[in-house]
Design a protein around this motif. Structure first.
Motif, PDB file in Angstrom:
ATOM      1  N   UNK A   3      -1.943   5.635   0.791  1.00 41.06           N
ATOM      2  CA  UNK A   3      -0.961   6.057   1.792  1.00 41.06           C
ATOM      3  C   UNK A   3      -0.588   4.902   2.708  1.00 41.06           C
ATOM      4  N   UNK A   4      -1.049   3.697   2.381  1.00 43.25           N
ATOM      5  CA  UNK A   4      -0.741   2.533   3.199  1.00 43.25           C
ATOM      6  C   UNK A   4      -0.098   1.444   2.352  1.00 43.25           C
ATOM      7  N   UNK A   5       0.717   0.638   3.011  1.00 46.69           N
ATOM      8  CA  UNK A   5       1.450  -0.420   2.327  1.00 46.69           C
ATOM      9  C   UNK A   5       1.202  -1.755   3.023  1.00 46.69           C
ATOM     10  N   UNK A   6       1.382  -2.817   2.258  1.00 46.35           N
ATOM     11  CA  UNK A   6       1.363  -4.144   2.855  1.00 46.35           C
ATOM     12  C   UNK A   6       2.700  -4.387   3.545  1.00 46.35           C
ATOM     13  N   UNK A   7       2.745  -5.395   4.398  1.00 47.37           N
ATOM     14  CA  UNK A   7       3.998  -5.760   5.062  1.00 47.37           C
ATOM     15  C   UNK A   7       5.078  -6.072   4.026  1.00 47.37           C
ATOM     16  N   UNK A   8       4.698  -6.770   2.969  1.00 47.02           N
ATOM     17  CA  UNK A   8       5.665  -7.172   1.949  1.00 47.02           C
ATOM     18  C   UNK A   8       6.245  -5.953   1.232  1.00 47.02           C
TER      19      UNK A   8
END
Length: 470
Positions: A3-8
């Motif tokens: 449920x989380x993403x990197x900035x990119x």
């Protein structure tokens, strides 16, 4: 699935640079957590921010059935859904809002933000009954409730009263046609007071009187409503209606709307059950006030008044309007409007702390319909608008600020929606009761179906052209 993403990855989803994405995280526009030199971004936050972007299009989609919910809840289909104020009340009464049909771009984004599992359709004129049922994943005659507030401008006393000779009026008739084909157990129509007196066909006043034919039924005051009622009666539906002040149902606002309740089995529905009264009559609590509505609000996002108007606001106290200005300043403040008719109570208007808000408009800083804070020199904030219309603080609104005001200002208060939903739920469970017979639902006369029908019939006997329902 994470449920989380990197900035990119978040930047790719949003179509912006990683630097801009980091800026959104720092400003708390996106829900994110910094671990060392790295940000991890909540994926739902990214999705919702993308939906809010001005050019995002909320696509039509079918309902997603959540089998973990109450599968036995009665099912409702919503049309002309707007920002879902009416739907929130009906949902609170225990209904599953399976489908929302809304054309406005920003309202569609708002619906997607808050109710992504609800089927979403666009222009009502583009869908058949079969397509609507398919999107809601329902069978014919399995709908418990169809509800909608067709665009009111075609019937508003403030407009040209074009009734059904207007694209918006045609959408009203499309809604009725769909209801007759879908055959819900109950149909609820919400509209402005002007529907009670709007003709179906308007004949110019210079073509009335001696030398001209008498007005037809469609040309009489109330002809548009009479036409709709005849269509529904022919289809086997009974219809009861009244004009309701939302303050009588717990809304901190004196907003009046016509609610028509139509029953497939032909039984006459009782009026809505009030929960409040203006002065505490019938053993009910008094109307809720503005100060009760906005208690605890900390932050405010709002438009601003022009400086030339603030000159006058600085001299007004809570509950006052332009009439409280020094006499020599009143004409200066109103300009040419000073010589127009009517009470002009919307000019330079500060709300009272200890009364309900007046009816919210779609823009709180227009000269003739100002809605100013009781003490601060500003219009009501969007947060105050939401409280008055009873949207949850967490309810997300899409689009620029002026569009957010429009969405909330056009909405039906949630408490009125709840009163509607509760009545229909009680009718489905065969336990509906009638309100006190002497309860005053609005400030106007001859607004219930009993009185309206009598007045419409009397109108046919009256000398023309001096016709008056009210």
């Amino acid at each position: 699935m994470s449920t989380h993403l990197s900035i990119e990855d978040a930047a790719v989803m949003l179509g912006v640079s990683p630097q801009h994405t980091r800026s959104l995280c720092r400003k708390k526009v996106l829900q994110a957590e910094r671990i060392g030199n790295t940000w991890i971004v909540d994926s739902n936050s990214v999705k919702n921010h993308k939906i809010k972007a001005e050019n995002t299009v909320a696509e039509d989609h079918p309902a997603y059935l959540d089998t973990s919910g109450d599968m036995d809840a009665p099912v409702a289909l919503s049309f002309f859904s707007g920002a879902m104020g009416l739907d929130l009340g009906i949902e609170k009464a225990g209904f599953d809002i399976r489908l929302a049909c809304e054309f406005d771009k920003y309202c569609r984004q708002t619906i997607l933000l808050n109710r992504p599992n609800t089927a979403l359709l666009g222009d009502i004129n583009e869908y058949s009954a079969a397509q609507i049922l398919a999107a809601a994943q329902l069978e014919a005659e399995s709908v418990d409730l169809m509800v909608g507030g067709p665009p009111c401008q075609a019937f508003s006393t403030a407009g040209k009263r074009k009734a059904f000779n207007d694209d918006r009026g045609n959408a009203f008739l499309k809604f009725i046609d769909l209801a007759i084909e879908i055959r819900p157990r109950f149909l609820v129509i919400e509209n402005v007071r002007g529907l009670l007196s709007c003709p179906m066909d308007h004949r110019p006043h210079n073509q009335r009187g001696p030398g001209f034919p008498d007005l037809s039924l469609d040309e009489m005051k109330g002809g548009a409503l009479n036409f709709v009622l005849c269509l529904l009666k022919k289809a086997g539906y009974s219809c009861t209606f009244n004009l309701y002040n939302s303050a009588n149902f717990g809304t901190p606002q004196t907003r009046e709307r016509v609610i028509i309740v139509c029953s497939r089995d032909g039984g006459a529905a009782p009026f809505l059950q009030p929960t409040h009264s203006e002065h505490g009559s019938h053993g009910l609590p008094k109307w809720k006030t503005f100060i009760e509505a906005v208690a605890g609000l900390q932050s405010h996002t709002h438009l601003n008044f022009p400086e030339k108007r603030l000159k006058y606001y600085r001299q007004l106290k809570a509950g006052q309007n332009w009439r409280a200005l020094p006499p020599a300043m009143q004409q200066e403040a109103l300009g040419k409007s000073y010589f127009s008719g009517g009470g002009k109570t919307g000019f330079l208007r500060r709300l009272s702390w200890d009364k309900p808000s007046p009816t919210l408009v779609t823009h709180p800083a227009m000269p003739a319909t100002d809605l100013a804070h009781p003490e601060e020199d500003r219009p009501l904030s969007i947060e105050e608008y939401k409280r008055i219309q009873e949207f949850p603080d967490s309810w997300q609104l899409a689009g620029p600020l002026v569009q957010q005001y429009k969405q909330v200002g056009n909405a039906v208060p949630a408490s009125l929606g709840y009163a509607v939903g509760k009545l229909i739920k009680d009718l489905l469970e065969d336990k509906a009761i009638s309100p006190p017979v002497d309860f005053k639902f609005s400030r106007y006369r001859e607004t219930s179906h009993h009185e309206w029908s009598h007045a419409f019939k009397q109108q046919q006997k009256a000398p023309q052209p001096t016709l008056s329902l009210f």
